[in-house]
Design an enzyme around this catalytic site. Structure first.
Site, PDB file in Angstrom:
ATOM      1  N   LYS A  62      41.698   7.035  29.912  1.00  0.00           N
ATOM      2  CA  LYS A  62      40.691   5.989  30.128  1.00  0.00           C
ATOM      3  C   LYS A  62      40.901   4.860  29.120  1.00  0.00           C
ATOM      4  O   LYS A  62      41.648   5.019  28.151  1.00  0.00           O
ATOM      5  CB  LYS A  62      39.297   6.593  29.970  1.00  0.00           C
ATOM      6  CG  LYS A  62      39.076   7.274  28.628  1.00  0.00           C
ATOM      7  CD  LYS A  62      37.806   8.102  28.610  1.00  0.00           C
ATOM      8  CE  LYS A  62      37.601   8.718  27.236  1.00  0.00           C
ATOM      9  NZ  LYS A  62      36.411   9.571  27.206  1.00  0.00           N
ATOM     10  N   ARG A 101      24.148  13.848  27.806  1.00  0.00           N
ATOM     11  CA  ARG A 101      24.714  12.582  28.280  1.00  0.00           C
ATOM     12  C   ARG A 101      24.855  12.697  29.797  1.00  0.00           C
ATOM     13  O   ARG A 101      23.975  12.331  30.523  1.00  0.00           O
ATOM     14  CB  ARG A 101      26.052  12.301  27.585  1.00  0.00           C
ATOM     15  CG  ARG A 101      26.593  10.919  27.854  1.00  0.00           C
ATOM     16  CD  ARG A 101      27.842  10.601  27.052  1.00  0.00           C
ATOM     17  NE  ARG A 101      28.975  11.439  27.422  1.00  0.00           N
ATOM     18  CZ  ARG A 101      30.212  11.290  26.944  1.00  0.00           C
ATOM     19  NH1 ARG A 101      30.459  10.366  26.029  1.00  0.00           N
ATOM     20  NH2 ARG A 101      31.192  12.077  27.336  1.00  0.00           N
ATOM     21  N   TYR A 115      38.030 -20.348   8.257  1.00  0.00           N
ATOM     22  CA  TYR A 115      36.692 -20.786   8.659  1.00  0.00           C
ATOM     23  C   TYR A 115      35.655 -20.544   7.562  1.00  0.00           C
ATOM     24  O   TYR A 115      35.714 -19.537   6.857  1.00  0.00           O
ATOM     25  CB  TYR A 115      36.244 -20.007   9.891  1.00  0.00           C
ATOM     26  CG  TYR A 115      36.883 -20.492  11.186  1.00  0.00           C
ATOM     27  CD1 TYR A 115      36.687 -21.798  11.621  1.00  0.00           C
ATOM     28  CD2 TYR A 115      37.654 -19.623  11.950  1.00  0.00           C
ATOM     29  CE1 TYR A 115      37.265 -22.231  12.800  1.00  0.00           C
ATOM     30  CE2 TYR A 115      38.225 -20.042  13.134  1.00  0.00           C
ATOM     31  CZ  TYR A 115      38.029 -21.357  13.558  1.00  0.00           C
ATOM     32  OH  TYR A 115      38.588 -21.783  14.719  1.00  0.00           O
ATOM     33  N   MET A 175      40.362 -15.953  16.097  1.00  0.00           N
ATOM     34  CA  MET A 175      40.621 -15.362  17.407  1.00  0.00           C
ATOM     35  C   MET A 175      42.110 -15.045  17.593  1.00  0.00           C
ATOM     36  O   MET A 175      42.470 -13.995  18.091  1.00  0.00           O
ATOM     37  CB  MET A 175      40.139 -16.315  18.501  1.00  0.00           C
ATOM     38  CG  MET A 175      40.178 -15.703  19.877  1.00  0.00           C
ATOM     39  SD  MET A 175      39.639 -16.844  21.146  1.00  0.00           S
ATOM     40  CE  MET A 175      37.887 -16.705  21.049  1.00  0.00           C
TER      41      MET A 175
END
Ligand SMILES: *Cc1c(COP(=O)(O)O)cnc(C)c1O
Length: 753
Positions: free
Chosen positions: A396, A490, A621, A670
């Site tokens: 997954k 769950r 930044y 980023m």
């Protein structure tokens, strides 16, 4: 698990061609010059199954997604309208020639366009479009059963304007109503009264189909079909005898006849053939033109007596030309389509960087996968388990950021057949990549995606008892594993209500292939955790004992994820579901077992720029960093969009360059991050930095980064790689692409050297 890999709609595809020939029969009356009743039987009874069949196919494949938010109905309707428009234009010359449009009023034009069709076989298109629109409209307010009821009602209205008109005509009120209706359209055999029921019937017939062809369903449905067809024949001849028919398309028994016929065709074990479908469409579209052509040619050569007046020869001549042109058009369009597809594929591939002239490992940043390490981890985990316990790896979240396709294919080569994913789209991705074995979806799939489970042969987890009921109500044939909640709270049906689990076995459309539970504290080995885990294990076996003693088979039991295999291998059962350990790391730092595994993944990026800060100058930044002394910094071409956690800058994170540590400074951007490289000599743009992995003798493990960022490796890894290519190194097998691509180790790692 033996499952069919191909959808078996070959029966439907073959019958499309037969149905198209039946439509030609309707328009040429092959037996008319021999025997009137025989011709009536062929063209007014037998051939009447052709058009409803086409409606049912549309219902089955297009309207089945009616209640799904992402259906393709709009696209299909648009294409159908285009096809209709094309056919209208195609037949304009013939219509003019035949005088169809003489004295045409605006009302007459609308009536032609919306109901009767602009040429005599073209009524099918507006009927299909109108029928679909009606069903779609109804689906906004009511469910399928309600739509079916309304369609039946409309069909009955249609029936009394068609084959049973003689009865309606005797009742003055009805006669007035019908005569008023016939001002709007010529027949009730149209999109309002005829099409909706067969469209809906197609949805039902498709829903109860189970793809795996079985001779058990074939014979009874053939027998039922023959029975109803005989009944319909009797019905038709009776109506004809009493002169009740105004038109002869709609019979009462046509409805069960069509349903049984469709079921027969679905159980024919033949693979689908797209070419047959295209050919049938062309035959249907073109045959009226050939009727005209043959008449013209016959007149020209004075062969009317042979080619037209002999109805059988006429039929065969029209069929021959239609089939021939159908085959030619199919070849032409498929070639055209192939060319289209190859350009489309090319762009898709280019986007995925397959055909771009970028060699692996030459980019600004990438992920390296050590497939040899994967093999080692598989063997290590298998060595802790008995021989008959199979691995069903969790791939997954794109195989925890490693790339689900490449990891699953490699595991396949290592003999692994079963896989776990989190959701339908992950399962489909694997199927499309050619993974054949069992794929279990561990999470929730919304009901409108159930048909995808069947289409892609995905096994669904029963996440609780209410969900089991949803699955049952859908009627879709699905393979399931039942999750048992033994204390994690769950997913799963509570272990204290084993009768609810037994009830799932009783649901006819569900096949229970397995039962499992998830151990929520198996990573911890304190006495308290051990006691809890053991209570979960025994609760699970109480459930399976209950099922066995009540005669329910318990195949494919599984409980263990990675830590379960490491700490409780004795609870292995039939399958285990390792995730993180397979990738060679553990969730957190400090577990001695970690040394027995080999990390599969490394993250590397190149230095984009090197510059020097004077004391007091800030970088990044928000002036996140200020130089205290003269500092050389490197800008690395990777950022949080690639999965490097942004927290890394504020917790003493570092990367490796030339085997030495370079602290992360300032805030991670980023697409970039800044490093202090004052202590590393010779750092140049293009140099490779290691974010996770080894550089010379030093290593940064994913566990360390997870610890620095106050999380577990699972999170760090699964967020990686949305934008990074994965490069296999240390392959375990030679694939064709490996032969084509240069081996990664042959490449210069940095342009300057
Ligand atoms: C993710 C998952 C696994 C794999 O877990 P790891 O700890 O990564 O081995 C196993 N079972 C279930 C139900 C899961 O959701």
């Amino acid at each position: 698990m033996k499952v069919k890999t191909q959808e078996n709609y070959g029966g439907l595809d073959l019958f499309r061609v037969a149905a198209a020939l039946l439509v030609i029969a309707i328009h040429t009356s092959p037996l008319a010059s021999f025997h009137e009743s025989a011709d009536f039987f062929l063209t007014r009874v037998l051939a009447r199954i052709a058009v409803p069949f086409f409606f049912m196919v549309t219902g089955h494949f297009i309207l089945r997604d009616l209640f799904s938010p992402q259906n393709q109905l709009r696209k299909y309707l648009y294409r159908l309208c285009l096809l209709y428009g094309f056919s209208v234009l195609l037949y304009i010359p013939l219509g003019l020639y035949a005088g169809h449009y003489d004295n045409l009023t605006f009302g007459g034009f609308l009536r032609m366009l919306l109901f009767d069709g602009t040429f005599y076989h073209l009524w099918y298109f507006p009927a299909c479009i109108l029928g679909m629109l009606l069903v779609i409209l109804l689906s906004q307010f009511i469910h399928l059963k309600g739509i079916t009821a309304i369609s039946v009602f409309l069909y009955l209205i249609g029936l009394f304007g068609d084959s049973y008109y003689g009865i309606a005509a005797q009742i003055p009120v009805l006669k007035t109503c019908y005569d008023a209706m016939f001002h709007i359209f010529s027949y009730t055999r149209n999109g309002l009264f005829f099409a909706p029921l067969f469209l809906v019937l197609g949805i039902w017939a498709g829903q109860s189909n189970h793809l795996i062809p079985s001779s058990r369903t074939f014979t009874p449905s053939v027998l039922r079909f023959i029975f109803f067809f005989c009944a319909m024949t009797v019905e038709a001849f009776t109506l004809r005898h009493f002169g009740l028919q105004r038109h002869d398309s709609m019979y009462l028994f046509l409805v069960p006849v069509m349903f049984c016929l469709y079921r027969c065709l679905l159980s024919v074990p033949k693979a689908s053939k797209k070419t047959l479908r295209t050919t049938a469409t062309w035959i249907y579209l073109l045959h009226p033109a050939f009727i005209v052509v043959i008449r013209g040619v016959a007149k020209l050569f004075h062969l009317t007596g042979l080619l037209v007046d002999n109805s059988l020869i006429h039929f065969f001549a029209v069929s021959f030309l239609s089939v021939l042109s159908g085959i030619i058009m199919t070849c032409l369009t498929s070639r055209f389509r192939k060319r289209l597809r190859s350009t489309a594929l090319l762009t898709a591939k280019t986007l995925r960087n397959k055909t771009l002239p970028i060699r692996p490992g030459t980019e600004r940043a990438w992920i390296e996968l050590d497939l040899g390490a994967l093999k080692h981890n598989v063997h290590f985990l298998q060595s802790r388990l008995p021989k008959d316990c199979r691995l069903m790896p969790a791939v997954k979240a794109d195989a925890y950021g490693h790339g689900a396709v490449i990891i699953s294919r490699t595991l396949n080569h290592l003999g692994i057949q079963d896989f776990c994913v989190a959701c339908v789209s992950e399962g489909i991705q694997l199927r499309k990549a050619g993974i054949k074995g069992q794929i279990l979806i561990l999470g929730y799939t919304p009901p409108w995606q159930f048909s995808l489970l069947r289409r892609y042969r995905l096994t669904q987890t029963v996440v609780d008892d209410a969900y089991a009921e949803e699955l049952r109500l859908s009627g879709v044939k699905v393979h399931v594993h039942i999750a048992v909640d033994t204390g994690m709270h769950r997913l799963g049906i509570c272990h204290e209500t084993p009768e609810q689990i037994a009830a799932v076995y009783e649901m006819k459309n569900l096949t229970v292939d397995g039962i499992y539970t998830h151990l929520s504290a198996c990573d911890c080995t304190t006495p308290q955790c051990r006691a809890f885990t053991e209570s979960q294990i025994s609760a699970f076996y109480r459930v399976t004992d209950y099922l066995k003693s009540n005669g329910y088979p318990c195949r494919e039991l599984h409980l263990l994820s990675s830590y379960g295999i490491l700490n409780y291998p004795e609870a292995c059962a039939d399958l285990v579901r390792p995730g993180i350990a397979l990738y060679g790391v553990l969730s957190s730092k400090g577990d001695p077992m970690s040394d027995l595994l080999q990390p599969v993944l490394s993250v590397k990026a190149r230095v984009a720029s090197v510059r020097t800060l004077q004391p007091g100058e800030a970088a990044g930044y928000g002036m996140g960093y200020t130089a205290k002394q003269k500092t050389r910094i490197a800008v690395l071409a990777i950022g949080y969009a690639d999965g490097v956690p942004r927290e890394l800058s504020s917790c003493g994170g570092y990367v490796l360059i030339h085997g030495m540590t370079a602290p992360v400074i300032g805030r991670i951007c980023m697409d970039q991050m800044l490093l202090d490289v004052s202590t590393i000599a010779d750092v140049t743009p293009g140099d490779i930095a290691v974010i996770i992995g080894t550089s010379d003798s030093r290593e940064i493990k994913a566990e360390e980064i997870a610890e620095q960022c106050n999380t577990i490796t699972n999170e760090i890894l699964s967020r990686l790689g949305a934008r990074l290519h994965r490069i296999p190194v240390n392959r375990i097998f030679r694939s064709r692409s490996a032969l084509r691509q240069p081996s990664y180790s042959d490449l210069p790692h940095s342009p300057k050297k």
